[in-house]
Design a protein around this motif. Structure first.
Motif, short mmCIF file in Angstrom:
data_model
loop_
_atom_site.label_atom_id
_atom_site.label_comp_id
_atom_site.label_asym_id
_atom_site.label_seq_id
_atom_site.Cartn_x
_atom_site.Cartn_y
_atom_site.Cartn_z
N ALA A 58 23.44 -6.52 12.53
CA ALA A 58 22.85 -5.41 13.43
C ALA A 58 23.19 -3.76 12.63
O ALA A 58 22.67 -3.02 12.68
CB ALA A 58 23.35 -5.94 14.69
N LEU A 59 24.59 -3.88 12.12
CA LEU A 59 24.98 -2.69 10.91
C LEU A 59 23.92 -2.63 9.81
O LEU A 59 23.09 -1.31 9.57
CB LEU A 59 26.25 -3.07 10.42
CG LEU A 59 26.87 -2.13 8.75
CD1 LEU A 59 27.27 -0.38 10.42
CD2 LEU A 59 27.86 -1.92 8.90
N ALA A 60 23.63 -3.32 8.97
CA ALA A 60 22.18 -3.81 8.24
C ALA A 60 20.75 -3.46 8.86
O ALA A 60 20.83 -2.34 7.91
CB ALA A 60 22.19 -5.01 7.12
N ALA A 195 26.77 -9.65 4.69
CA ALA A 195 25.90 -9.87 5.92
C ALA A 195 25.82 -11.37 6.28
O ALA A 195 25.76 -12.62 6.60
CB ALA A 195 24.69 -9.33 6.80
N TRP A 196 24.55 -11.89 5.41
CA TRP A 196 24.45 -12.65 4.12
C TRP A 196 25.62 -13.61 4.22
O TRP A 196 26.06 -15.04 4.20
CB TRP A 196 23.41 -13.18 3.18
CG TRP A 196 22.15 -12.65 3.40
CD1 TRP A 196 21.29 -11.62 3.58
CD2 TRP A 196 20.85 -13.99 4.44
NE1 TRP A 196 20.34 -12.32 4.54
CE2 TRP A 196 20.33 -12.92 4.93
CE3 TRP A 196 21.77 -14.44 5.39
CZ2 TRP A 196 19.38 -13.55 5.57
CZ3 TRP A 196 21.02 -15.78 5.92
CH2 TRP A 196 19.36 -14.71 5.70
N SER A 197 26.89 -13.04 3.19
CA SER A 197 27.59 -13.92 2.92
C SER A 197 29.12 -14.29 3.94
O SER A 197 29.26 -14.98 3.95
CB SER A 197 28.58 -12.69 1.83
OG SER A 197 28.24 -12.42 0.96
N VAL A 237 34.36 -5.58 9.47
CA VAL A 237 32.42 -4.70 9.79
C VAL A 237 32.54 -3.07 9.49
O VAL A 237 31.75 -2.98 8.06
CB VAL A 237 31.68 -4.93 10.89
CG1 VAL A 237 30.69 -4.58 11.25
CG2 VAL A 237 31.79 -6.65 11.50
N VAL A 238 33.84 -3.18 9.25
CA VAL A 238 34.09 -1.40 8.87
C VAL A 238 34.42 -1.14 7.55
O VAL A 238 33.74 -0.61 6.91
CB VAL A 238 34.86 -0.79 9.93
CG1 VAL A 238 34.95 0.71 9.42
CG2 VAL A 238 34.69 -0.55 11.41
N THR A 239 35.49 -2.07 7.67
CA THR A 239 36.49 -2.17 6.04
C THR A 239 35.34 -2.53 5.07
O THR A 239 35.70 -2.44 4.18
CB THR A 239 37.45 -2.54 6.62
OG1 THR A 239 37.38 -4.22 6.48
CG2 THR A 239 38.71 -1.97 7.33
#
Length: 306
Positions: A58-60, A195-197, A237-239
């Motif tokens: 979602a971030l991407a 994300a994929w990782s 997700v943030v870090t």
């Protein structure tokens, strides 16, 4: 390529994410201890990245980054998933069954050593004499801290096993750090790669958890899920985008200064919440470890992209 400016870390655009990552990761070590009692650690790791993975995608999308990647980037993502988001976290969670969170953080902070060795082998990065001296000093400090842990063992666990698990986690994370610095990782958006990782990593996590412990265990305690959400959304997700961006801007050596701050925060949290006892042996070991890490980091030859 050009030499990084000497005061890069003082710029707000660098200093603020640098400090934020250290504060967040320093707190996550204790939160992990709340995750390993309710369910098997392997399932706790799985639930963490079950929450983190869609959030990273979602971030991407929110950042309007392309999710499509070439084959070699997906192969890199599979390896990063295996080493960073599966192996590293599995062994960290298992190690905290035996050691206080601060000690585990300190052992992971020694990632500078395999980073330097693997960087020399895979990326042809030089290892300076100052780095070697600092690493020896830091390893001596680690030895004193583990000796103190063996005497007190506040968790009643197997200190040697806990140390071995933490060192394995450190090596796994180091492999992921080094391989992502190659051309395949730099050719795609960072958040898309992450994300994929994470997606590949959580598949490995679930497979291991199912193989070792059977059907999924889903805790009903809201506090467990609050902790999982913190670890997934804030602690991952943030870090990770912030940290890997620092690596790309500063180089691996300067970015690794973050690990020193993480250790300080984690040991402080462990002292307050886990009752870690600072004996003379522990104080001496901690001081040696910090001095060694700082000496080693200052000895790295840092390059930044111009």
């Amino acid at each position: 390529m050009s030499e990084a400016p000497p005061h890069t870390l003082l710029r707000p655009a660098i200093a603020l994410p640098f400090l934020l990552v250290a504060l967040i990761w320093g707190s996550t070590w204790f939160v992990i201890t709340t995750q390993i009692a309710a369910v098997p650690p392997a399932w706790s790791v799985t639930w963490r990245f079950v929450l983190a993975t869609p959030a990273m995608f979602a971030l991407a999308l929110a950042m309007r980054k392309k999710l499509a990647m070439p084959g070699r980037a997906h192969r890199l993502a599979v390896l990063m998933g295996l080493f960073q988001f599966c192996g590293n976290y599995m062994f960290v969670y298992w190690s905290e069954l035996h050691l206080t969170s601060g000690i585990v953080a300190l052992l992971i902070g020694m990632m500078l050593v395999p980073n330097a060795i693997l960087g020399r082998i895979l990326l042809e990065q030089a290892i300076t004499a100052r780095f070697l001296i600092g690493s020896v000093i830091a390893l001596a400090g680690i030895g004193l801290l583990l000796l103190n842990e063996a005497h007190t063992a506040p968790l009643g666990g197997n200190v040697a096993l806990g140390a071995l698990l933490a060192l394995t986690a450190m090596l796994s994370a180091s492999i992921a750090n080094v391989i992502q610095a190659g051309p395949a990782g730099k050719d795609v958006p960072l958040v898309s790669l992450l994300a994929w990782s994470m997606l590949y990593g959580v598949l490995f996590d679930a497979a291991i958890a199912f193989a070792l412990f059977g059907a999924p265990e889903v805790p009903g305690d809201p506090a467990y899920w609050l902790g999982t959400a913190w670890l997934a959304l804030v602690g991952s997700v943030v870090t990770f985008p912030l940290y890997y961006d620092l690596v790309r801007k500063l180089g691996a050596g300067r970015a690794a200064y973050n690990g020193v701050l993480v250790i300080v925060v984690a040991m402080a949290v462990s002292t307050v919440l886990e009752g870690y006892h600072w004996s003379a042996l522990a104080i001496g070991g901690g001081a040696l470890a910090m001095v060694g890490l700082l000496v080693a980091l200052r000895g790295r030859q840092v390059k930044a992209c111009s």
